[in-house]
Design an enzyme around this catalytic site. Sequence first.
Site, PDB file in Angstrom:
ATOM      1  N   CYS A  95      -3.704   1.332   7.586  1.00  0.00           N
ATOM      2  CA  CYS A  95      -2.531   0.630   6.725  1.00  0.00           C
ATOM      3  C   CYS A  95      -2.524  -0.945   6.826  1.00  0.00           C
ATOM      4  CB  CYS A  95      -1.254   1.188   7.204  1.00  0.00           C
ATOM      5  SG  CYS A  95       0.026   1.289   5.987  1.00  0.00           S
TER       6      CYS A  95
ATOM      7  N   CYS B 191       3.507   8.410   1.620  1.00  0.00           N
ATOM      8  CA  CYS B 191       3.818   7.152   2.747  1.00  0.00           C
ATOM      9  C   CYS B 191       4.057   5.835   1.963  1.00  0.00           C
ATOM     10  CB  CYS B 191       2.750   7.036   3.619  1.00  0.00           C
ATOM     11  SG  CYS B 191       2.681   5.633   4.844  1.00  0.00           S
TER      12      CYS B 191
ATOM     13  N   CYS C  26       2.972  -6.466  16.097  1.00  0.00           N
ATOM     14  CA  CYS C  26       2.622  -5.506  16.821  1.00  0.00           C
ATOM     15  C   CYS C  26       1.025  -5.668  17.044  1.00  0.00           C
ATOM     16  CB  CYS C  26       2.658  -4.146  16.443  1.00  0.00           C
ATOM     17  SG  CYS C  26       4.473  -3.639  16.522  1.00  0.00           S
TER      18      CYS C  26
ATOM     19  N   CYS D 227      -1.849  -3.449  15.127  1.00  0.00           N
ATOM     20  CA  CYS D 227      -1.500  -3.308  13.800  1.00  0.00           C
ATOM     21  C   CYS D 227      -2.193  -4.304  12.617  1.00  0.00           C
ATOM     22  CB  CYS D 227      -0.041  -3.208  13.573  1.00  0.00           C
ATOM     23  SG  CYS D 227       0.475  -2.849  11.692  1.00  0.00           S
TER      24      CYS D 227
ATOM     25  N   CYS E 213       4.922  -7.905   7.605  1.00  0.00           N
ATOM     26  CA  CYS E 213       5.538  -7.482   8.726  1.00  0.00           C
ATOM     27  C   CYS E 213       6.062  -8.673   9.541  1.00  0.00           C
ATOM     28  CB  CYS E 213       5.297  -6.253   9.371  1.00  0.00           C
ATOM     29  SG  CYS E 213       6.349  -5.691  10.592  1.00  0.00           S
TER      30      CYS E 213
ATOM     31  N   GLU F 147       0.568  -1.092   0.056  1.00  0.00           N
ATOM     32  CA  GLU F 147       0.090  -0.164   0.076  1.00  0.00           C
ATOM     33  C   GLU F 147       0.873   1.297   0.073  1.00  0.00           C
ATOM     34  OE1 GLU F 147      -3.184  -2.194   2.699  1.00  0.00           O
ATOM     35  OE2 GLU F 147      -2.728  -0.266   3.207  1.00  0.00           O
TER      36      GLU F 147
ATOM     37  N   GLY G 113       5.447  -2.786   6.966  1.00  0.00           N
ATOM     38  CA  GLY G 113       6.834  -3.351   7.148  1.00  0.00           C
ATOM     39  C   GLY G 113       7.662  -2.678   8.119  1.00  0.00           C
TER      40      GLY G 113
HETATM   41  N1  SAH Z   1       7.246  -0.693  11.334  1.00  0.00           N
HETATM   42  C1  SAH Z   1       7.511   0.803  11.146  1.00  0.00           C
HETATM   43  C2  SAH Z   1       6.788   1.380  10.354  1.00  0.00           C
HETATM   44  C3  SAH Z   1       5.233   0.893   9.723  1.00  0.00           C
HETATM   45  S1  SAH Z   1       4.043   1.319  11.022  1.00  0.00           S
HETATM   46  C4  SAH Z   1       6.958   1.421  12.700  1.00  0.00           C
HETATM   47  O1  SAH Z   1       6.387   0.550  13.393  1.00  0.00           O
HETATM   48  O2  SAH Z   1       7.133   2.293  12.938  1.00  0.00           O
HETATM   49  C5  SAH Z   1       3.562   3.102  10.706  1.00  0.00           C
HETATM   50  C6  SAH Z   1       3.089   3.540  11.998  1.00  0.00           C
HETATM   51  O3  SAH Z   1       1.554   3.266  12.249  1.00  0.00           O
HETATM   52  C7  SAH Z   1       3.690   3.122  13.369  1.00  0.00           C
HETATM   53  O4  SAH Z   1       3.831   4.206  14.244  1.00  0.00           O
HETATM   54  C8  SAH Z   1       2.616   2.229  13.814  1.00  0.00           C
HETATM   55  O5  SAH Z   1       2.865   1.996  15.289  1.00  0.00           O
HETATM   56  C9  SAH Z   1       1.575   2.818  13.582  1.00  0.00           C
HETATM   57  N2  SAH Z   1      -0.079   1.919  13.538  1.00  0.00           N
HETATM   58  C10 SAH Z   1       0.112   0.791  13.070  1.00  0.00           C
HETATM   59  N3  SAH Z   1      -1.390   0.237  13.400  1.00  0.00           N
HETATM   60  C11 SAH Z   1      -1.852   1.323  13.658  1.00  0.00           C
HETATM   61  C12 SAH Z   1      -3.349   1.494  13.878  1.00  0.00           C
HETATM   62  N4  SAH Z   1      -4.259   0.620  13.813  1.00  0.00           N
HETATM   63  N5  SAH Z   1      -3.781   2.560  14.328  1.00  0.00           N
HETATM   64  C13 SAH Z   1      -2.910   3.718  14.433  1.00  0.00           C
HETATM   65  N6  SAH Z   1      -1.590   3.747  14.033  1.00  0.00           N
HETATM   66  C14 SAH Z   1      -1.035   2.466  13.744  1.00  0.00           C
END
Ligand code: SAH
Length: 403
Positions: free
Chosen positions: A358, A123, A134, A137, A130, A110, A184
């Site tokens: 995302c 972005c 987390c 996510c 990934c 994406e 990722g």
């Molecule tokens: N792996 C990297 C970059 C990708 S995620 C990282 O962890 O920073 C980009 C951002 O989106 C990160 O801050 C992540 O924690 C956040 N993110 C992921 N899922 C989310 C969600 N459901 N709502 C809000 N932010 C989210």
Amino acid sequence: MPVKDVTVEMMSADAMSAQPRVNLLGLTRQQLESFFAGMGEKPFRATQVMKWIFQEGIDDFAAMTNLSKALRERLQEVAEIRLPEVMQDHPSADGTRKWLLKVDAHNHIEMVYIPETDRSTLCVSSQVGCTLACRFCSTARQGFNRNLTTAEIIGQVALAARIIGLPENKGERVITNVVLMGMGEPLLNLEHVAPALELMQDDLAFGISKRRVTVSTAGVVPGIDRLCELSDVSLAVSLHATDDALRDQLMPLNTKYPIKELMAACQRYVAGKPHRRVTFEYVMLAGVNDSLAQARQLARLLRTVPAKVNLIPFNPFPGAPYACSSPAVINAFREVIMQAGIMTVTRKTRGEDIAAACGQLAGQVTDRTRRSERFLLQDLPGGGSGASSGSRAAHTIKEHVTQ
Ligand code: SAH
């Protein structure tokens, strides 16, 4: 000619035709110069070809009229310029645009474009899926398929520039900022991310300043140090919790690189760089990490690093075990950090009418690994897997702005 020799010749011809063509998009200026040197050409061929690719938006060698016909034909045999393919295009009423891109027959990623009055941010993704799992996510639920190549990372920027308009068409840069905050973990794919960062900054490609290119990490400590050696771009760290017990739970990577080590790596990253700050991202999860005590703890933690904070309203997705904090709670949390003298921005929600958090668009089409299916079965209420990232329920994209 003895039969043996013919066989050898035939084999080598076969081997040559089986060689994949080099995607020139993925070569830095220096690598492209070496590529041309290998063909017996002068280094300025690299400049010419980069201008065609990035400034003219041309990927057909035949149209590169300042190269000799012989060179154009040779390039057609050994090289290519291949961008990701658009599978879905979701324009939002507010100007935000989100694309689902195909990088090969089985893999989709994406990309999001967020125009604002004073800047326009793209972005981009660094991996298909990934590995980090987390818990808040959506991408994590798809598991991990593979790293993106340099060509696939810079190809996203090239594609967006072509769709939105090349610089010379508009007389101004249409992409002023790039953030690696798509799918990722960029610091687990530095081999391919670092040359892409170089190209983003190269005047012959996108000429974006180092401060306007941001790598976001979940906290891969050795990757932060390596990035510091390789590049000078802005760093964003997804913190999301102020104590190890909670962060271990939200982000399993924390068990490997706990907060203290992460903060020390952040200090090293900005050491000796005046006016540089690390952006700390903090996703607001109702009743989990959003208390005033946690806000005070965050302010204390950030005393040791030049920091700014991005509070991100949690973007819900089907089966997510969290809810977003209320606007009042987010404001109160922000107030505490601001009072401590730390610049704090709450990310605006953009593109509400177009699609998912995302990872969700790609989740509809990307094969999930066994790991993610196990993850789903464990984590979804009732243990079902159907309501996963495959849902098309409308959700929001967050504004990925850090600079
Ligand atoms: N792996 C990297 C970059 C990708 S995620 C990282 O962890 O920073 C980009 C951002 O989106 C990160 O801050 C992540 O924690 C956040 N993110 C992921 N899922 C989310 C969600 N459901 N709502 C809000 N932010 C989210």
